[in-house]
Design a protein around this motif. Sequence first.
Motif, PDB file in Angstrom:
ATOM      1  N   VAL A  39       1.501  -7.104  -0.612  1.00  0.00           N
ATOM      2  CA  VAL A  39       1.957  -5.975   0.198  1.00  0.00           C
ATOM      3  C   VAL A  39       1.109  -5.878   1.462  1.00  0.00           C
ATOM      4  CG1 VAL A  39       2.189  -3.456   0.267  1.00  0.00           C
ATOM      5  CG2 VAL A  39       2.823  -4.717  -1.799  1.00  0.00           C
ATOM      6  N   PRO A  40       1.740  -5.813   2.633  1.00  0.00           N
ATOM      7  CA  PRO A  40       0.987  -5.760   3.895  1.00  0.00           C
ATOM      8  C   PRO A  40       0.387  -4.380   4.153  1.00  0.00           C
ATOM      9  CG  PRO A  40       3.325  -5.609   4.335  1.00  0.00           C
ATOM     10  CD  PRO A  40       3.195  -5.842   2.859  1.00  0.00           C
ATOM     11  N   LYS A  41      -0.574  -4.337   5.072  1.00  0.00           N
ATOM     12  CA  LYS A  41      -1.154  -3.042   5.445  1.00  0.00           C
ATOM     13  C   LYS A  41      -0.100  -2.201   6.146  1.00  0.00           C
ATOM     14  CE  LYS A  41      -3.563  -4.969   9.493  1.00  0.00           C
ATOM     15  NZ  LYS A  41      -4.858  -4.962  10.223  1.00  0.00           N
ATOM     16  N   ASN A  42      -0.172  -0.901   5.863  1.00  0.00           N
ATOM     17  CA  ASN A  42       0.929  -0.011   6.197  1.00  0.00           C
ATOM     18  C   ASN A  42       0.386   1.293   6.779  1.00  0.00           C
ATOM     19  OD1 ASN A  42       3.727   0.796   6.120  1.00  0.00           O
ATOM     20  ND2 ASN A  42       3.251   2.037   4.316  1.00  0.00           N
ATOM     21  N   ASP A  43      -0.538   1.150   7.764  1.00  0.00           N
ATOM     22  CA  ASP A  43      -1.225   2.325   8.285  1.00  0.00           C
ATOM     23  C   ASP A  43      -1.181   2.428   9.808  1.00  0.00           C
ATOM     24  OD1 ASP A  43      -2.877   0.255   9.000  1.00  0.00           O
ATOM     25  OD2 ASP A  43      -4.635   0.971   7.914  1.00  0.00           O
ATOM     26  N   GLY A  44      -0.286   1.677  10.429  1.00  0.00           N
ATOM     27  CA  GLY A  44      -0.162   1.738  11.879  1.00  0.00           C
ATOM     28  C   GLY A  44      -1.087   0.814  12.629  1.00  0.00           C
ATOM     29  N   THR A  45      -1.891   0.018  11.915  1.00  0.00           N
ATOM     30  CA  THR A  45      -2.774  -0.948  12.567  1.00  0.00           C
ATOM     31  C   THR A  45      -2.193  -2.345  12.445  1.00  0.00           C
ATOM     32  OG1 THR A  45      -4.097  -1.347  10.577  1.00  0.00           O
ATOM     33  CG2 THR A  45      -4.777   0.470  12.020  1.00  0.00           C
ATOM     34  N   LEU A  92      -1.212  -7.055  -4.662  1.00  0.00           N
ATOM     35  CA  LEU A  92      -2.383  -7.171  -3.799  1.00  0.00           C
ATOM     36  C   LEU A  92      -2.067  -6.420  -2.515  1.00  0.00           C
ATOM     37  CD1 LEU A  92      -5.177  -8.342  -3.050  1.00  0.00           C
ATOM     38  CD2 LEU A  92      -3.979 -10.354  -2.144  1.00  0.00           C
ATOM     39  N   GLN A  93      -2.738  -5.295  -2.319  1.00  0.00           N
ATOM     40  CA  GLN A  93      -2.475  -4.449  -1.156  1.00  0.00           C
ATOM     41  C   GLN A  93      -3.211  -4.967   0.086  1.00  0.00           C
ATOM     42  OE1 GLN A  93      -0.373  -1.859  -1.076  1.00  0.00           O
ATOM     43  NE2 GLN A  93       0.080  -1.813  -3.275  1.00  0.00           N
ATOM     44  N   ARG A  94      -2.644  -4.687   1.262  1.00  0.00           N
ATOM     45  CA  ARG A  94      -3.257  -5.036   2.549  1.00  0.00           C
ATOM     46  C   ARG A  94      -3.621  -6.520   2.598  1.00  0.00           C
ATOM     47  NH1 ARG A  94      -4.724  -0.308   5.290  1.00  0.00           N
ATOM     48  NH2 ARG A  94      -6.130  -1.493   6.637  1.00  0.00           N
ATOM     49  N   PHE A  95      -2.732  -7.349   2.032  1.00  0.00           N
ATOM     50  CA  PHE A  95      -3.078  -8.765   1.899  1.00  0.00           C
ATOM     51  C   PHE A  95      -3.253  -9.442   3.250  1.00  0.00           C
ATOM     52  CE2 PHE A  95       1.377  -9.500   2.819  1.00  0.00           C
ATOM     53  CZ  PHE A  95       1.411 -10.771   3.367  1.00  0.00           C
ATOM     54  N   ASN A  96      -2.579  -8.928   4.286  1.00  0.00           N
ATOM     55  CA  ASN A  96      -2.641  -9.577   5.599  1.00  0.00           C
ATOM     56  C   ASN A  96      -3.784  -9.045   6.458  1.00  0.00           C
ATOM     57  OD1 ASN A  96      -1.333  -7.089   5.816  1.00  0.00           O
ATOM     58  ND2 ASN A  96       0.007  -7.741   7.485  1.00  0.00           N
ATOM     59  N   GLU A  97      -4.717  -8.350   5.829  1.00  0.00           N
ATOM     60  CA  GLU A  97      -5.997  -8.001   6.451  1.00  0.00           C
ATOM     61  C   GLU A  97      -7.047  -8.784   5.670  1.00  0.00           C
ATOM     62  OE1 GLU A  97      -7.851  -3.852   7.879  1.00  0.00           O
ATOM     63  OE2 GLU A  97      -7.710  -4.046   5.713  1.00  0.00           O
ATOM     64  N   TRP A  98      -7.203 -10.056   6.036  1.00  0.00           N
ATOM     65  CA  TRP A  98      -7.987 -10.967   5.204  1.00  0.00           C
ATOM     66  C   TRP A  98      -9.476 -10.791   5.486  1.00  0.00           C
ATOM     67  CZ3 TRP A  98      -6.425 -12.987   0.958  1.00  0.00           C
ATOM     68  CH2 TRP A  98      -7.226 -13.941   0.311  1.00  0.00           C
ATOM     69  N   THR A  99     -10.208 -10.369   4.467  1.00  0.00           N
ATOM     70  CA  THR A  99     -11.649 -10.164   4.540  1.00  0.00           C
ATOM     71  C   THR A  99     -12.285 -10.774   3.297  1.00  0.00           C
ATOM     72  OG1 THR A  99     -11.525  -8.064   3.345  1.00  0.00           O
ATOM     73  CG2 THR A  99     -11.315  -7.966   5.759  1.00  0.00           C
TER      74      THR A  99
END
Length: 267
Positions: free
Chosen positions: A99-105, A67-74
Amino acid sequence: MRFALNHMIAPAMPVADFFDLAVSLDITAVEIRNDLADNAILDGTAPGEIRRLAKDRGIEIISINALQRFNEWTEARAGEAEELIAYARDCGAKALVLVPKNDGTGLGDGERQRNLSEALAALKPRLEAAGVIGLVEPLGFSVCSLSSKQEAADAIREVGGENVFRLVHDTFHHHLAGEPAIFPALTGLVHISGVTDTSVSVGDMRDSHRVLVDPSDRLDNIGQILALQAAGYDGALSFEPFADSVHALSDPGAAVKASMDHIKAAI
């Protein structure tokens, strides 16, 4: 020592052949992925078929990655999570990698922790209901919103999630993060890969540099494995190389066996 194979070892290989590759190496634990084009899971293969293929070969599916970007909960992320958790449950996978978001945000102090706790709190009842473990994987890249295993461990405890969450110790990301602490009691899976390119600095290492572990490894995989084992970790060591040079191998089994033999001899 229990080895496992991540489907990233040979991403173009059909899943049945990938399971056969594991069997040929006397490996009984595998990780399947939801990011491989024209392959299971993205090709629509039903979870029951994956379960059957694994059961017929005596294979245990230890995780779906991921599950990508899991810590950007929407709302959209919640839908993705529910679909993947249901797939894991129905195919017999023990865990879902997060997997956490990995784009500098989401890098700000305070923001990181709030986002992480919110996501874990939302995932906890969903995972519990399905009987699936959530494997939180910090990434060592400077642009990642979760690079510290300490922060991940603290958040897991904050939401009372010790029964449903574990950490992934990835030897590549552990080396990049430069965080000395390991958490063997909370570690549910170890990803192993090496970097042998001497021309790349640690700060410039990327997934494309990740090969199989051999005597030229710069990440100290052997030292990391020894430290984890000495501290009580006895779970799987899962091969997860991303380099095109590995994916292009005509005989990936021979290459994996050579890496296994090297690790066994060094340990």
